[in-house]
Design a protein around this motif. Sequence first.
Motif, PDB file in Angstrom:
ATOM      1  N   LEU A 167       0.818  -1.206   0.000  1.00 28.20           N
ATOM      2  CA  LEU A 167       0.000   0.000   0.000  1.00 28.20           C
ATOM      3  C   LEU A 167       0.854   1.259   0.000  1.00 28.20           C
ATOM      4  N   ALA A 168       1.888   1.269   0.827  1.00 28.77           N
ATOM      5  CA  ALA A 168       2.770   2.442   0.878  1.00 28.77           C
ATOM      6  C   ALA A 168       3.496   2.625  -0.447  1.00 28.77           C
ATOM      7  N   TYR A 169       3.944   1.522  -1.043  1.00 33.07           N
ATOM      8  CA  TYR A 169       4.624   1.569  -2.337  1.00 33.07           C
ATOM      9  C   TYR A 169       3.713   2.171  -3.401  1.00 33.07           C
ATOM     10  N   CYS A 170       2.473   1.702  -3.455  1.00 35.77           N
ATOM     11  CA  CYS A 170       1.525   2.198  -4.449  1.00 35.77           C
ATOM     12  C   CYS A 170       1.142   3.654  -4.183  1.00 35.77           C
TER      13      CYS A 170
ATOM     14  N   SER B 119      -0.479   4.996  -7.676  1.00 30.55           N
ATOM     15  CA  SER B 119      -1.013   3.982  -8.572  1.00 30.55           C
ATOM     16  C   SER B 119      -1.214   2.680  -7.826  1.00 30.55           C
ATOM     17  N   PHE B 120      -2.468   2.213  -7.812  1.00 31.12           N
ATOM     18  CA  PHE B 120      -2.805   0.940  -7.196  1.00 31.12           C
ATOM     19  C   PHE B 120      -3.241  -0.067  -8.252  1.00 31.12           C
ATOM     20  N   THR B 121      -2.728   0.090  -9.456  1.00 32.48           N
ATOM     21  CA  THR B 121      -3.126  -0.813 -10.539  1.00 32.48           C
ATOM     22  C   THR B 121      -2.463  -2.170 -10.388  1.00 32.48           C
TER      23      THR B 121
ATOM     24  N   ARG C  24       2.279  -5.776  -9.961  1.00 36.74           N
ATOM     25  CA  ARG C  24       2.977  -6.897 -10.598  1.00 36.74           C
ATOM     26  C   ARG C  24       4.428  -6.542 -10.905  1.00 36.74           C
ATOM     27  N   ASP C  25       4.673  -5.318 -11.353  1.00 35.63           N
ATOM     28  CA  ASP C  25       6.034  -4.902 -11.707  1.00 35.63           C
ATOM     29  C   ASP C  25       6.943  -4.744 -10.495  1.00 35.63           C
ATOM     30  N   ALA C  26       6.342  -4.707  -9.304  1.00 29.38           N
ATOM     31  CA  ALA C  26       7.152  -4.573  -8.088  1.00 29.38           C
ATOM     32  C   ALA C  26       7.712  -5.904  -7.613  1.00 29.38           C
TER      33      ALA C  26
ATOM     34  N   PHE D  66      10.219  -8.849  -3.536  1.00 32.93           N
ATOM     35  CA  PHE D  66       9.783  -7.464  -3.726  1.00 32.93           C
ATOM     36  C   PHE D  66      10.948  -6.629  -4.239  1.00 32.93           C
ATOM     37  N   LYS D  67      10.841  -6.178  -5.480  1.00 32.98           N
ATOM     38  CA  LYS D  67      11.915  -5.406  -6.121  1.00 32.98           C
ATOM     39  C   LYS D  67      11.334  -4.082  -6.631  1.00 32.98           C
ATOM     40  N   PRO D  68      11.016  -3.174  -5.712  1.00 28.94           N
ATOM     41  CA  PRO D  68      10.346  -1.935  -6.128  1.00 28.94           C
ATOM     42  C   PRO D  68      11.229  -1.057  -7.000  1.00 28.94           C
ATOM     43  N   ASN D  69      10.612  -0.432  -8.006  1.00 25.23           N
ATOM     44  CA  ASN D  69      11.353   0.529  -8.824  1.00 25.23           C
ATOM     45  C   ASN D  69      11.082   1.932  -8.312  1.00 25.23           C
ATOM     46  N   SER D  70      11.787   2.905  -8.824  1.00 24.34           N
ATOM     47  CA  SER D  70      11.717   4.266  -8.289  1.00 24.34           C
ATOM     48  C   SER D  70      10.816   5.189  -9.097  1.00 24.34           C
ATOM     49  N   SER D  71      10.209   4.705 -10.171  1.00 24.14           N
ATOM     50  CA  SER D  71       9.383   5.575 -11.001  1.00 24.14           C
ATOM     51  C   SER D  71       8.055   5.872 -10.335  1.00 24.14           C
ATOM     52  N   LYS D  72       7.525   7.071 -10.546  1.00 17.95           N
ATOM     53  CA  LYS D  72       6.257   7.492  -9.968  1.00 17.95           C
ATOM     54  C   LYS D  72       5.390   8.115 -11.040  1.00 17.95           C
ATOM     55  N   VAL D  73       4.045   8.148 -10.809  1.00 17.28           N
ATOM     56  CA  VAL D  73       3.143   8.780 -11.743  1.00 17.28           C
ATOM     57  C   VAL D  73       2.430   9.932 -11.052  1.00 17.28           C
ATOM     58  N   ALA D  74       1.763  10.760 -11.819  1.00 19.34           N
ATOM     59  CA  ALA D  74       1.230  12.013 -11.275  1.00 19.34           C
ATOM     60  C   ALA D  74      -0.062  11.831 -10.481  1.00 19.34           C
ATOM     61  N   ASP D  75      -0.973  10.992 -10.950  1.00 17.66           N
ATOM     62  CA  ASP D  75      -2.278  10.866 -10.325  1.00 17.66           C
ATOM     63  C   ASP D  75      -2.566   9.422  -9.943  1.00 17.66           C
ATOM     64  N   TYR D  76      -3.483   9.280  -8.964  1.00 17.98           N
ATOM     65  CA  TYR D  76      -3.859   7.936  -8.541  1.00 17.98           C
ATOM     66  C   TYR D  76      -4.472   7.141  -9.695  1.00 17.98           C
ATOM     67  N   GLU D  77      -4.094   5.896  -9.788  1.00 23.79           N
ATOM     68  CA  GLU D  77      -4.733   4.969 -10.698  1.00 23.79           C
ATOM     69  C   GLU D  77      -5.147   3.737  -9.917  1.00 23.79           C
ATOM     70  N   VAL D  78      -6.271   3.174 -10.293  1.00 28.15           N
ATOM     71  CA  VAL D  78      -6.738   1.938  -9.673  1.00 28.15           C
ATOM     72  C   VAL D  78      -7.064   0.938 -10.753  1.00 28.15           C
TER      73      VAL D  78
END
Length: 355
Positions: free
Chosen positions: A292-295, A300-302, A307-309, A343-355
């Motif tokens: 949840l914190a990662y998303c 983005s909670f898609t 899956r990419d994490a 769990f291999k989180p990447n550092s990219s972020k997006v502007a708005d919430y996605e579900v």
Amino acid sequence: MGKISKPIKKPETIKTPFVEVSQGQTSFLLTKLTAGVLATIAYASIRGQDNEEGAVQRILNTRRISSIADFANAVGHFPNSIVLNWVNVKSKIVVKSGNLEIPIQPRSAQLIDGQHRVEGLRSAMETNPSLAELEVPVAIYQNLSTAECANIFLSINTEQKPVPRSLVYDLYGIADVELVDAAAVRARDIAIALNEDEDSPYVGTIKFPGSPRSRGGIALSTVVTALKSLVDSKGDFEQRNIFDLETQKKIVKNFFSALSQFYGERWYEPSNAFMYAAGFSGGTDFLKTKMLAYCQDRKSFTQKTMRDAFDIPANDLILQEEVKGKGGKESTLAIQERLTSFFKPNSSKVADYEV
């Protein structure tokens, strides 16, 4: 001239109809008393704390008392009998003309079962005095020994087992709102979606009351217990301003769907740990503590974001055999730790919430 002694005032008594019930070598008097009378005559004798015959009770749980007081004010249904052991040898219960004459004196009857209900009613009466007239069924034994009290206490609390939690949670869906646990109701709604929605990775695998017996699958009680802290007031979802049911359902489905992609056709096989209680509970714990914190950071909670994490090799899937023989908490933690290792989180972020 000597002092004139005052006449001894007899204790106030009430008259109430009764039925005598015999069970084996013991018998008790089944009657009804008002909450006000119960609060006066009954008391709890604590095992290991009170040095008297008949002491079998536990220390009172203040949170439970508060909950019962709220229930008494909201609903006031108490159909189960309070069980007492009458110990006042100076003021005894008298049977007369088909009624019981019960002296109203403090500390006359030990509570064998129902101490929290009596304390809850006593607390509720402080703010709602009218509850003193609430009628409650009562079973009264007389002058029992500690061993006899223990036998009755154990009979009630071990042999007469509570109903399965899955049935309780299922009934929350039809009971009056005053009786239900709101978080459990919300968790149950998500469980229904997981079990019935075609896009759910758990479609047809959650066991509701009345479901056919089968190996594998996850009990409704497991799902509700795992999800409750997510959906509770001020829980993990609300802390992230995720309030509505549809979004909460989608996030839970997205997370487990993301995991299912690594399994492909093997997801529904009996070897998959996520088809069992430990897998679902461990997965939900990982969702709460890390995903949840990662998303949220990425707005983005898609399913794709989740899956990419992960990087879960096809030859290192989390299988049920890994937790076989482990206890509940141990197996849940083992699943969570395995997910953390992938769990291999990447550092990219997006502007708005996605579900």
